[in-house]
Scaffold this motif. Sequence first.
Motif, PDB file in Angstrom:
ATOM      1  N   ALA A  72       0.832  -1.207   0.000  1.00 34.06           N
ATOM      2  CA  ALA A  72       0.000   0.000   0.000  1.00 34.06           C
ATOM      3  C   ALA A  72       0.863   1.252   0.000  1.00 34.06           C
ATOM      4  O   ALA A  72       0.583   2.223  -0.701  1.00 34.06           O
ATOM      5  CB  ALA A  72      -0.920  -0.006   1.227  1.00 34.06           C
ATOM      6  N   ARG A  73       1.954   1.192   0.767  1.00 34.36           N
ATOM      7  CA  ARG A  73       2.836   2.355   0.824  1.00 34.36           C
ATOM      8  C   ARG A  73       3.458   2.649  -0.541  1.00 34.36           C
ATOM      9  O   ARG A  73       3.568   3.802  -0.950  1.00 34.36           O
ATOM     10  CB  ARG A  73       3.932   2.103   1.868  1.00 34.36           C
ATOM     11  CG  ARG A  73       4.856   3.290   2.028  1.00 34.36           C
ATOM     12  CD  ARG A  73       5.635   3.206   3.321  1.00 34.36           C
ATOM     13  NE  ARG A  73       6.564   4.315   3.470  1.00 34.36           N
ATOM     14  CZ  ARG A  73       7.283   4.529   4.557  1.00 34.36           C
ATOM     15  NH1 ARG A  73       7.163   3.720   5.597  1.00 34.36           N
ATOM     16  NH2 ARG A  73       8.107   5.554   4.636  1.00 34.36           N
ATOM     17  N   SER A 126       1.001   4.361  -2.674  1.00 37.88           N
ATOM     18  CA  SER A 126       0.869   5.750  -2.262  1.00 37.88           C
ATOM     19  C   SER A 126       2.085   6.575  -2.687  1.00 37.88           C
ATOM     20  O   SER A 126       1.960   7.688  -3.191  1.00 37.88           O
ATOM     21  CB  SER A 126       0.682   5.820  -0.743  1.00 37.88           C
ATOM     22  OG  SER A 126       0.639   7.147  -0.301  1.00 37.88           O
ATOM     23  N   ASN A 127       3.286   6.004  -2.502  1.00 37.10           N
ATOM     24  CA  ASN A 127       4.510   6.707  -2.900  1.00 37.10           C
ATOM     25  C   ASN A 127       4.512   7.062  -4.378  1.00 37.10           C
ATOM     26  O   ASN A 127       4.875   8.169  -4.761  1.00 37.10           O
ATOM     27  CB  ASN A 127       5.747   5.833  -2.627  1.00 37.10           C
ATOM     28  CG  ASN A 127       6.173   5.807  -1.172  1.00 37.10           C
ATOM     29  OD1 ASN A 127       6.664   4.789  -0.695  1.00 37.10           O
ATOM     30  ND2 ASN A 127       5.994   6.900  -0.455  1.00 37.10           N
ATOM     31  N   GLU A 183       0.427   7.559   5.930  1.00 37.82           N
ATOM     32  CA  GLU A 183       0.002   8.168   4.681  1.00 37.82           C
ATOM     33  C   GLU A 183      -0.588   7.156   3.695  1.00 37.82           C
ATOM     34  O   GLU A 183      -1.197   7.537   2.702  1.00 37.82           O
ATOM     35  CB  GLU A 183       1.173   8.905   4.026  1.00 37.82           C
ATOM     36  CG  GLU A 183       1.411  10.280   4.619  1.00 37.82           C
ATOM     37  CD  GLU A 183       2.879  10.605   4.773  1.00 37.82           C
ATOM     38  OE1 GLU A 183       3.638   9.700   5.174  1.00 37.82           O
ATOM     39  OE2 GLU A 183       3.243  11.756   4.505  1.00 37.82           O
ATOM     40  N   SER A 184      -0.381   5.846   3.956  1.00 43.89           N
ATOM     41  CA  SER A 184      -0.927   4.845   3.045  1.00 43.89           C
ATOM     42  C   SER A 184      -2.379   4.522   3.383  1.00 43.89           C
ATOM     43  O   SER A 184      -3.011   3.680   2.750  1.00 43.89           O
ATOM     44  CB  SER A 184      -0.099   3.562   3.111  1.00 43.89           C
ATOM     45  OG  SER A 184       1.251   3.848   3.270  1.00 43.89           O
ATOM     46  N   LYS A 185      -2.902   5.181   4.420  1.00 45.42           N
ATOM     47  CA  LYS A 185      -4.246   4.885   4.919  1.00 45.42           C
ATOM     48  C   LYS A 185      -5.289   4.993   3.808  1.00 45.42           C
ATOM     49  O   LYS A 185      -6.190   4.157   3.706  1.00 45.42           O
ATOM     50  CB  LYS A 185      -4.590   5.849   6.060  1.00 45.42           C
ATOM     51  CG  LYS A 185      -5.449   5.198   7.129  1.00 45.42           C
ATOM     52  CD  LYS A 185      -5.699   6.101   8.305  1.00 45.42           C
ATOM     53  CE  LYS A 185      -6.906   5.569   9.077  1.00 45.42           C
ATOM     54  NZ  LYS A 185      -6.799   4.129   9.380  1.00 45.42           N
ATOM     55  N   VAL A 194      -4.972   4.562   0.588  1.00 48.05           N
ATOM     56  CA  VAL A 194      -4.880   3.411  -0.314  1.00 48.05           C
ATOM     57  C   VAL A 194      -5.565   2.199   0.309  1.00 48.05           C
ATOM     58  O   VAL A 194      -6.341   1.496  -0.346  1.00 48.05           O
ATOM     59  CB  VAL A 194      -3.405   3.083  -0.644  1.00 48.05           C
ATOM     60  CG1 VAL A 194      -3.293   1.758  -1.382  1.00 48.05           C
ATOM     61  CG2 VAL A 194      -2.776   4.207  -1.453  1.00 48.05           C
ATOM     62  N   THR A 231       9.069   9.801  -6.346  1.00 47.93           N
ATOM     63  CA  THR A 231       7.805   9.537  -5.664  1.00 47.93           C
ATOM     64  C   THR A 231       6.919  10.783  -5.722  1.00 47.93           C
ATOM     65  O   THR A 231       7.374  11.859  -6.087  1.00 47.93           O
ATOM     66  CB  THR A 231       8.059   9.187  -4.185  1.00 47.93           C
ATOM     67  OG1 THR A 231       9.006  10.118  -3.656  1.00 47.93           O
ATOM     68  CG2 THR A 231       8.618   7.792  -4.049  1.00 47.93           C
ATOM     69  N   HIS A 247       3.470  12.225  -0.759  1.00 50.70           N
ATOM     70  CA  HIS A 247       3.916  11.093   0.065  1.00 50.70           C
ATOM     71  C   HIS A 247       5.252  10.615  -0.501  1.00 50.70           C
ATOM     72  O   HIS A 247       5.334   9.587  -1.158  1.00 50.70           O
ATOM     73  CB  HIS A 247       2.869   9.978   0.059  1.00 50.70           C
ATOM     74  CG  HIS A 247       3.218   8.853   0.985  1.00 50.70           C
ATOM     75  ND1 HIS A 247       2.510   7.679   1.047  1.00 50.70           N
ATOM     76  CD2 HIS A 247       4.207   8.728   1.909  1.00 50.70           C
ATOM     77  CE1 HIS A 247       3.044   6.871   1.949  1.00 50.70           C
ATOM     78  NE2 HIS A 247       4.068   7.487   2.486  1.00 50.70           N
TER      79      HIS A 247
END
Lengths: 240, 240
Positions: free
Chosen positions: A22-23, A26-27, A52-54, A56, B137, B141
């Motif tokens: 997920a990160r 998001s990245n 911050e991946s929340k 996603v 990125t 994020h």
Amino acid sequence: MTPSLRVVLVAPRNPLNIGAAARALSNFGIGDLRLVNPYEVAYQEARSAVGESKTVLARSREFATLADAVADCSLVVGTTSLGPRGLEHPLKRLEAGARVIRKTLASAPVALLFGSEKYGLSNEDLSYCHWLMRIPTREEHGSMNLGQSVAVCLYELIRNPRAPSPAARKRADAASEERISALLLEVLAASGYVHERAAGSTSQKVRRLVRRMHLEAHDAEIWLGILRQIRWKIGYPDTG
Amino acid sequence: MTPSLRVVLVAPRNPLNIGAAARALSNFGIGDLRLVNPYEVAYQEARSAVGESKTVLARSREFATLADAVADCSLVVGTTSLGPRGLEHPLKRLEAGARVIRKTLASAPVALLFGSEKYGLSNEDLSYCHWLMRIPTREEHGSMNLGQSVAVCLYELIRNPRAPSPAARKRADAASEERISALLLEVLAASGYVHERAAGSTSQKVRRLVRRMHLEAHDAEIWLGILRQIRWKIGYPDTG
């Protein structure tokens, strides 16, 4: 950027890996996350994590079967750490595969499949794939960590083919390089590094030495200040 | 493949991240692992883990300071998720940066630095770097997981299988750059360009100024000779 990429994790077991996948989404700002038959505890744990991946993870969807998860996709690509196993799938290197995926994404959704941490994609999973893609890892240790392989694949997808050169820094002009060369030569003479007599032949060497610094305009000013100060401190050479 | 890449983790805190970094090195068959001031428990835990990355971890080395860890490297590159902070570093996109690293590796060791999970590289760490590299990125994020960013950087380094072109000249190593920086700082203090009191804050700037010279090994010797002579000529600063 490209909303129609579905990153499909098939039977993931580890909440840290789900979170890492997920990160990466998001990245790199690409893809939405789909899970097929995840280990439920792991999925819930990943979803409850903050960060911050929340977004996603909140938008991620769970599917009962792989067929459901890829139903709306025009191209289904499996990832593997091996050559084609059992099924006769064309195998593309990541770089070439990503090129095709990017092209397809311009007009239709694409699914990119990642197998479980332990077993990868099963033959049943692979039967849904149009072709397979492989990250160019070493043969002796081909199998990557799930989160890392998602990151590498997404990076390759967004890696800019048009390389926009970062704002170039202003180079020092020849005139400042020449001022620095002259001042450095003076300092070298005054400090006894070169004798005044030999200065003629040395000046070319010093000029080259300064050019090889490939000075930026700002640094040229700093060096001029430094050399002026040293020149002043040393004073004029002894006449003896 | 390229034994002279040093992947340097500065102050890593999480054993899983140390393990993931080691796994990426093993997967892509490039680099050796160096750790500066790791959280000792994490390092021991990572080393005790089994798996194919064991060789990488067994060969990894711990250093007390970043200066020691990069002393034998001719090019020191920091990774960052941000733009240049405070210090004026050139910032290259991963793809462009990797091209330069590959080229340099043909003739000399290169250090690639990754900061701690929470804070990244400090300004003090950054002052050892010739330039910085950034994975493209999203701005919103930007900060990647440590293990994932190591994987993406190493992937980019091995992505293109074409043999690196031999670099023409031998670059100066970090140890000579450090000697030049120290000597220049001494000269600046002795000449009154900086006050001894301010030398602490200036040393980072001087270190950066010297790195931006991109010295060849031969020129580094010349500059050392020049600075020693000036130092001798100026003598010690007035104590008044």
